[in-house]
Design a protein around this motif. Structure first.
Motif, PDB file in Angstrom:
ATOM      1  N   VAL A 198       1.180  -1.070   0.099  1.00  0.00           N
ATOM      2  CA  VAL A 198       0.393   0.103   0.191  1.00  0.00           C
ATOM      3  C   VAL A 198       0.466   1.070   0.242  1.00  0.00           C
ATOM      4  CG1 VAL A 198      -1.867  -0.982   1.101  1.00  0.00           C
ATOM      5  CG2 VAL A 198      -0.308  -0.236   2.454  1.00  0.00           C
ATOM      6  N   GLU A 199       1.703   1.253   0.713  1.00  0.00           N
ATOM      7  CA  GLU A 199       3.012   1.963   0.126  1.00  0.00           C
ATOM      8  C   GLU A 199       3.476   2.416  -1.866  1.00  0.00           C
ATOM      9  OE1 GLU A 199       5.940   1.134   3.374  1.00  0.00           O
ATOM     10  OE2 GLU A 199       4.555   1.564   4.478  1.00  0.00           O
ATOM     11  N   LEU A 200       3.636   3.511  -1.774  1.00  0.00           N
ATOM     12  CA  LEU A 200       4.060   4.071  -2.599  1.00  0.00           C
ATOM     13  C   LEU A 200       4.982   5.007  -2.896  1.00  0.00           C
ATOM     14  CD1 LEU A 200       3.034   4.943  -5.941  1.00  0.00           C
ATOM     15  CD2 LEU A 200       2.117   6.649  -5.510  1.00  0.00           C
ATOM     16  N   TYR A 201       6.084   4.560  -2.898  1.00  0.00           N
ATOM     17  CA  TYR A 201       7.692   5.603  -2.894  1.00  0.00           C
ATOM     18  C   TYR A 201       8.167   7.100  -4.126  1.00  0.00           C
ATOM     19  CZ  TYR A 201       8.724   2.713   1.268  1.00  0.00           C
ATOM     20  OH  TYR A 201       8.322   1.722   2.126  1.00  0.00           O
ATOM     21  N   SER A 202       8.136   7.788  -3.632  1.00  0.00           N
ATOM     22  CA  SER A 202       8.108   8.960  -5.065  1.00  0.00           C
ATOM     23  C   SER A 202       9.180   9.828  -4.368  1.00  0.00           C
ATOM     24  CB  SER A 202       7.018   9.854  -4.639  1.00  0.00           C
ATOM     25  OG  SER A 202       6.036   8.626  -4.758  1.00  0.00           O
ATOM     26  N   THR A 203      10.036  10.159  -5.855  1.00  0.00           N
ATOM     27  CA  THR A 203      11.487  11.323  -5.459  1.00  0.00           C
ATOM     28  C   THR A 203      11.036  11.659  -6.515  1.00  0.00           C
ATOM     29  OG1 THR A 203      12.954   9.564  -6.742  1.00  0.00           O
ATOM     30  CG2 THR A 203      13.042   8.983  -4.606  1.00  0.00           C
ATOM     31  N   ARG A 204      11.838  13.310  -5.891  1.00  0.00           N
ATOM     32  CA  ARG A 204      11.396  14.390  -7.192  1.00  0.00           C
ATOM     33  C   ARG A 204      12.136  15.228  -6.855  1.00  0.00           C
ATOM     34  NH1 ARG A 204       6.369  16.134  -9.300  1.00  0.00           N
ATOM     35  NH2 ARG A 204       5.484  14.946  -8.003  1.00  0.00           N
ATOM     36  N   GLU A 205      12.985  15.185  -9.094  1.00  0.00           N
ATOM     37  CA  GLU A 205      13.598  15.974  -8.341  1.00  0.00           C
ATOM     38  C   GLU A 205      13.316  17.405 -10.070  1.00  0.00           C
ATOM     39  OE1 GLU A 205      14.490  12.603  -6.552  1.00  0.00           O
ATOM     40  OE2 GLU A 205      14.127  12.726  -8.707  1.00  0.00           O
ATOM     41  N   LYS A 206      14.329  18.379  -9.113  1.00  0.00           N
ATOM     42  CA  LYS A 206      14.489  19.756 -10.253  1.00  0.00           C
ATOM     43  C   LYS A 206      16.122  20.099  -9.658  1.00  0.00           C
ATOM     44  CE  LYS A 206       9.904  20.643  -8.374  1.00  0.00           C
ATOM     45  NZ  LYS A 206       8.547  21.563  -7.342  1.00  0.00           N
ATOM     46  N   VAL A 207      16.280  20.158 -11.617  1.00  0.00           N
ATOM     47  CA  VAL A 207      17.329  21.430 -11.181  1.00  0.00           C
ATOM     48  C   VAL A 207      17.203  23.288 -11.649  1.00  0.00           C
ATOM     49  CG1 VAL A 207      19.603  20.716 -12.819  1.00  0.00           C
ATOM     50  CG2 VAL A 207      18.323  18.999 -11.714  1.00  0.00           C
ATOM     51  N   ASP A 208      17.755  23.213 -11.513  1.00  0.00           N
ATOM     52  CA  ASP A 208      18.083  24.857 -12.036  1.00  0.00           C
ATOM     53  C   ASP A 208      19.808  25.137 -12.602  1.00  0.00           C
ATOM     54  OD1 ASP A 208      15.376  26.022 -11.416  1.00  0.00           O
ATOM     55  OD2 ASP A 208      16.267  25.462  -9.401  1.00  0.00           O
ATOM     56  N   ALA A 209      19.423  25.374 -13.596  1.00  0.00           N
ATOM     57  CA  ALA A 209      20.633  25.283 -15.053  1.00  0.00           C
ATOM     58  C   ALA A 209      21.228  27.121 -15.354  1.00  0.00           C
ATOM     59  CB  ALA A 209      20.933  24.217 -15.756  1.00  0.00           C
ATOM     60  N   ILE A 210      22.227  27.495 -15.356  1.00  0.00           N
ATOM     61  CA  ILE A 210      22.632  28.814 -15.663  1.00  0.00           C
ATOM     62  C   ILE A 210      23.943  28.532 -16.796  1.00  0.00           C
ATOM     63  CG2 ILE A 210      23.039  31.145 -14.994  1.00  0.00           C
ATOM     64  CD1 ILE A 210      21.802  30.587 -12.961  1.00  0.00           C
ATOM     65  N   SER A 211      23.733  28.702 -18.098  1.00  0.00           N
ATOM     66  CA  SER A 211      25.055  29.223 -18.479  1.00  0.00           C
ATOM     67  C   SER A 211      25.197  30.066 -19.226  1.00  0.00           C
ATOM     68  CB  SER A 211      25.105  27.843 -19.815  1.00  0.00           C
ATOM     69  OG  SER A 211      24.152  27.790 -20.228  1.00  0.00           O
ATOM     70  N   MET A 212      26.789  30.750 -19.839  1.00  0.00           N
ATOM     71  CA  MET A 212      27.256  31.310 -20.189  1.00  0.00           C
ATOM     72  C   MET A 212      28.616  30.726 -21.481  1.00  0.00           C
ATOM     73  SD  MET A 212      28.383  34.944 -18.931  1.00  0.00           S
ATOM     74  CE  MET A 212      26.587  35.576 -18.368  1.00  0.00           C
ATOM     75  N   ASN A 213      28.608  31.484 -22.340  1.00  0.00           N
ATOM     76  CA  ASN A 213      29.453  31.022 -23.781  1.00  0.00           C
ATOM     77  C   ASN A 213      29.573  32.222 -24.531  1.00  0.00           C
ATOM     78  OD1 ASN A 213      27.441  28.584 -22.905  1.00  0.00           O
ATOM     79  ND2 ASN A 213      29.333  27.624 -23.766  1.00  0.00           N
ATOM     80  N   LEU A 214      31.012  32.818 -24.396  1.00  0.00           N
ATOM     81  CA  LEU A 214      31.593  33.476 -24.645  1.00  0.00           C
ATOM     82  C   LEU A 214      32.254  33.383 -25.957  1.00  0.00           C
ATOM     83  CD1 LEU A 214      30.988  36.810 -25.400  1.00  0.00           C
ATOM     84  CD2 LEU A 214      33.668  36.849 -24.208  1.00  0.00           C
ATOM     85  N   ASP A 215      32.382  33.137 -27.592  1.00  0.00           N
ATOM     86  CA  ASP A 215      32.995  32.256 -28.121  1.00  0.00           C
ATOM     87  C   ASP A 215      33.672  33.291 -29.367  1.00  0.00           C
ATOM     88  OD1 ASP A 215      32.091  29.762 -27.669  1.00  0.00           O
ATOM     89  OD2 ASP A 215      30.030  30.427 -27.929  1.00  0.00           O
TER      90      ASP A 215
END
Length: 812
Positions: free
Chosen positions: A426-443
């Motif tokens: 009767v036990e429903l196991y759950s995991t929840r993940e969130k990722v915040d990603a910031i990037s900067m490229n100078l080419d």
């Protein structure tokens, strides 16, 4: 007074006549543009059916259509582009613009993926394959994973219908890099297990896909060991007149194997200095039906339902139907472009993708130990969400330090979750993940130093992981917190600089070389509420120096030889150092904060021979050696080899720098053009791989795909294109399976000795596309015509049986 009024009326009439004449004259003017870049194309020949009327475009891509009638068919022809036909009235309705598609095999073909700037493909020593918008529309893939698979050059594994994990040259998952419009998609929780993030990219919005084979760490840093998949989405198109240009496209697709319904619409608004592109796609996939002829062990004979508060194993009325594999998905893309002058470009892209819940199908078919029931009543992923905001500024023009500079900034948000419940629990196991990603490229791009072109730049990436775990009593709806999958608040960041140079030694000899240094910081705080970790944090600071050196040589104009050596690396991420999850029945993976980067050393030799523009043969051989490989191995947790996880006593494992590996293989391609209608295309890939642990024991590499290939016989004219083709995979014997795959006997067939193995298979297929009018196009395909029942290697879900696909597209 009367005279004055008459004079005014005459002046007004003259002005109206002049304006009408000007508009009529101006309306005859059109601009011919490259469909990918939007750059005007000169020297395009325009003529009618009997070639009695001809004209040609000037240096700005402009020409006048005054000699042609409104409904007269006009043919556009250029040596570097596909032939195009339309009437003058149709061109007028499309804003007096014509977009031509480049021919794929032209020597001047340009690619972006190797340096992030345009380079001629013939000068690049690495193998790069390009899939254009026309190829994508013709193959009509359900997802971007299918798009890669349809290329015949990338192997794709599927654990469920809502999935697709590419394999390139013996590497997969977090050893391959995904990039969308120049922005890295890999994040801090990309795992070594199979990934399905590629399905977040809408194939209907893709203008071009470039696949780079082998390490790409000089330009892309960590993870780019086996290859890089660059997806370039459609760009807003400007108007080359003073009027607002509007165009759009709508598509509907239906497939019988999973009762698919897909609807797509996109539209573009453009003026001289600004433009907007908008795209919507909705997919509805029902449960997938497998083929008729094949192993009976693949059948879905029963499944679990909950009746009156009890889990019940019920018989499947149609065992070929893979119950609970269906899902739906929504994709949205909005782009804005602003071009104040010929030197500056400002581009903003907003991307969003979301799926419904979808089952982890391979977990739902795991039997109990006695083989009489199923272990899981529920096992599904929650909605997979991806958002990206991407802002790019580009300047082109002569400068003391550069000829081009590009600043790319992006924010990405990822969300995923896992939910599982054992049969009878009767036990429903759950995991929840969130990722915040910031990037900067100078080419930067610099073309000032004679025959030397320099490409250089810097990159900064920051990821923060949010993770939580819970357990819910499905009878009382009571919920409690449990251990999260990852340490909440963990961060992963990197800063890097690179320089890449292309030196044309002779007209027929080019050298490409580069070097990059990456610094990586990983920080994770471990919470002891649910597990007594013997450590409080993981604080990893590591660096990596990677390089490449290659040559492209044309000893004769119709024969090319490429030789390339390169290194790649992958730094540990949060998934490696801090994960807690059940990797397989009876095993649990625990954190390991003592990890180092893994390094790859690669050599590649390629040839290409053109036989009188009739037959083109391509071949490549490669060898990659991986040291300090991050692999899952048995481990101890607080001195114990077994711990209880989700109510089950499980063997302890962890990711460790515990192995060496080598992968080698051969890739072949053949193109034969018999005449203007008939052609033959074929691909063949052979891969072998071995992992060696600390004890010196060799085992087959998990992600070394079986021998696979395809053969296409194509007929086409201006209205119809038809393709009869065969896809095939070789066998992997029981001894050829990695140890982790041998334990998954429930997804494999049994050999004569009762041991799991992956059988060989083939499918016979037909695909066609018919141009009903310049605005209306229809597609029809019949896949797996002999109704084979097969699983691609390592996949949980069984591939579709006979599948009729119907589609229609309308350009407005």
């Amino acid at each position: 007074m009367k005279y004055s009024i008459e004079m005014q009326n005459q002046k007004l009439a003259s002005a109206l006549i002049f304006l009408l004449f000007s508009f009529t004259f101006y309306a005859q003017q059109i601009t011919v543009l490259d469909a990918d870049s939007g750059i005007p194309v000169d020297n395009v020949a325009l003529f009618n059916k009997d070639q009695s009327k001809t004209t040609i475009t000037d240096s700005r891509g402009n020409t006048d259509l005054g000699i042609f009638g409104e409904d007269e068919k006009i043919t556009f022809r250029h040596i570097g582009y596909e032939t195009y036909t339309a009437t003058k009235s149709q061109i007028g309705r499309r804003g007096h613009r014509v977009y031509l598609q480049t021919k794929a095999e032209e020597l001047q073909e340009v690619v972006m993926s190797v340096s992030k700037w345009e380079q001629q493909k013939k000068r690049i020593p690495q193998k790069v394959e390009t899939l254009g918008a026309r190829d994508i529309y013709f193959t009509s893939p359900q997802t971007s994973a299918d798009l890669l698979q349809n290329s015949g050059k990338v192997f794709v594994q599927k654990s469920q219908l809502g999935g697709g994990s590419p394999m390139i040259r013996g590497f997969a998952t977090n050893r391959l890099l995904l990039s969308v419009d120049g922005v890295r998609m890999n994040n801090a929780i990309f795992r070594g297990g199979n990934l399905q993030n590629v399905i977040s990219i809408d194939p209907f919005s893709i203008a071009k896909t470039e696949i780079t084979f082998g390490p790409g760490s000089v330009i892309y840093g960590s993870d780019a060991i086996g290859g890089v998949m660059n997806f370039y989405t459609e760009r807003p198109r400007f108007s080359y007149t003073d009027s607002l240009a509007f165009s759009g496209h709508a598509t509907y697709r239906y497939a019988t194997a999973n009762n698919e319904n897909t609807a797509h619409v996109d539209f573009n608004f453009g003026q001289r200095k600004w433009a907007s592109y908008t795209s919507f796609t909705y997919n509805d996939f029902d449960d997938l039906k497998m083929g008729k002829h094949g192993p009976d062990s693949y059948l879905r004979n029963n499944y679990v339902v909950r009746q009156n508060g009890t889990d019940v194993l019920v018989e499947n009325d149609d065992p070929r139907k893979q119950v609970t594999s269906g899902y739906d998905q929504f994709n949205f893309l909005q782009k804005f472009a602003y071009r104040p002058n010929t030197s500056w470009n400002y581009d903003l892209g907003l991307y969003y993708s979301e799926t419904s819940d979808y089952s982890r199908y391979d977990r739902l078919i795991r039997p109990t130990g006695d083989g009489l029931g199923l272990r899981s009543a529920e096992w599904y992923y929650g909605p997979q969400k991806w958002f990206m905001g991407n802002f790019q500024v580009t300047q082109k023009g002569k400068n003391k330090f550069y000829d081009g500079v590009k600043l790319t900034t992006a924010y990405q948000f990822f969300e995923e979750s896992r939910h599982d419940r054992g049969f009878g629990d009767v036990e429903l196991y759950s995991t929840r993940e969130k990722v915040d990603a910031i990037s900067m490229n100078l080419d930067f791009e610099n073309k000032k130093m004679g025959n030397l072109n320099l490409f250089y730049g810097a990159e900064y990436i920051f990821n923060k992981v949010h993770s939580e775990g819970s357990v819910k009593d499905i009878e009382t709806d009571e919920r409690e917190l449990t251990a999260s999958r990852y340490p909440d608040g963990a961060t992963w960041q990197t800063f890097a600089g690179y320089i890449n140079g292309e030196y044309q030694v002779k007209p027929n000899l080019t050298v490409l070389s580069g070097i990059r240094y990456s610094q990586v910081w990983v920080d994770a705080q471990f919470e002891n509420t649910f597990y007594p970790f013997p450590f409080e944090e993981a604080d990893i600071v590591t660096g990596a120096l990677t390089g490449s050196l290659g040559v492209s040589w044309f000893p004769w104009s119709d024969f090319q030889v490429t030789l390339n050596g390169s290194t790649g690396f992958r730094a540990p991420n949060i998934d490696d150092i801090g994960k807690i999850f059940d990797s397989e029945p009876g095993s649990v993976v625990v954190p390991n904060p003592d990890l180092e980067p893994e390094y790859a050393y690669n050599g590649e030799l390629g040839i290409k021979k053109n036989f009188d523009d009739v037959v083109v043969f391509k071949g490549a051989a490669y060898y990659t050696y991986l040291v300090d490989a991050l692999v899952r191995r048995d481990f101890t947790f607080n001195g114990q080899r077994e711990i209880e996880y989700n109510g089950e006593l499980s063997n302890v494992q962890a990711i460790q720098n515990a192995a060496k590996a080598y992968v080698y293989g051969f890739e072949f391609g053949l193109e034969a053009y018999f005449d203007e209608h008939w052609s033959l295309l074929s691909n063949l890939t052979l891969t072998e791989g071995t992992e060696e642990d600390d004890s010196g024991t060799d085992t087959p590499a998990r992600h070394a795909a079986p021998t696979f290939g395809d053969v296409h016989l194509i007929w086409q004219n201006q209205k119809l294109k038809a393709d009869v083709f065969v896809n095939y995979n070789g066998e992997i014997s029981n001894k050829g399976l990695s140890l982790s795959e041998q334990s998954k006997d429930y997804i494999y067939a049994s050999d004569r000795n009762g041991n799991p193995y992956s059988p060989s298979w083939y499918t016979l297929n037909f695909r066609s596309q018919y141009q009903i009018s310049n605005a209306l196009k229809a597609t029809m395909a019949l896949e797996n015509m002999t109704n084979q029942r097969y699983r691609t290697y390592s996949s949980g879900i069984v591939a579709p049986g006979t599948n009729l696909i119907l589609g229609v597209g309308y350009v407005f």
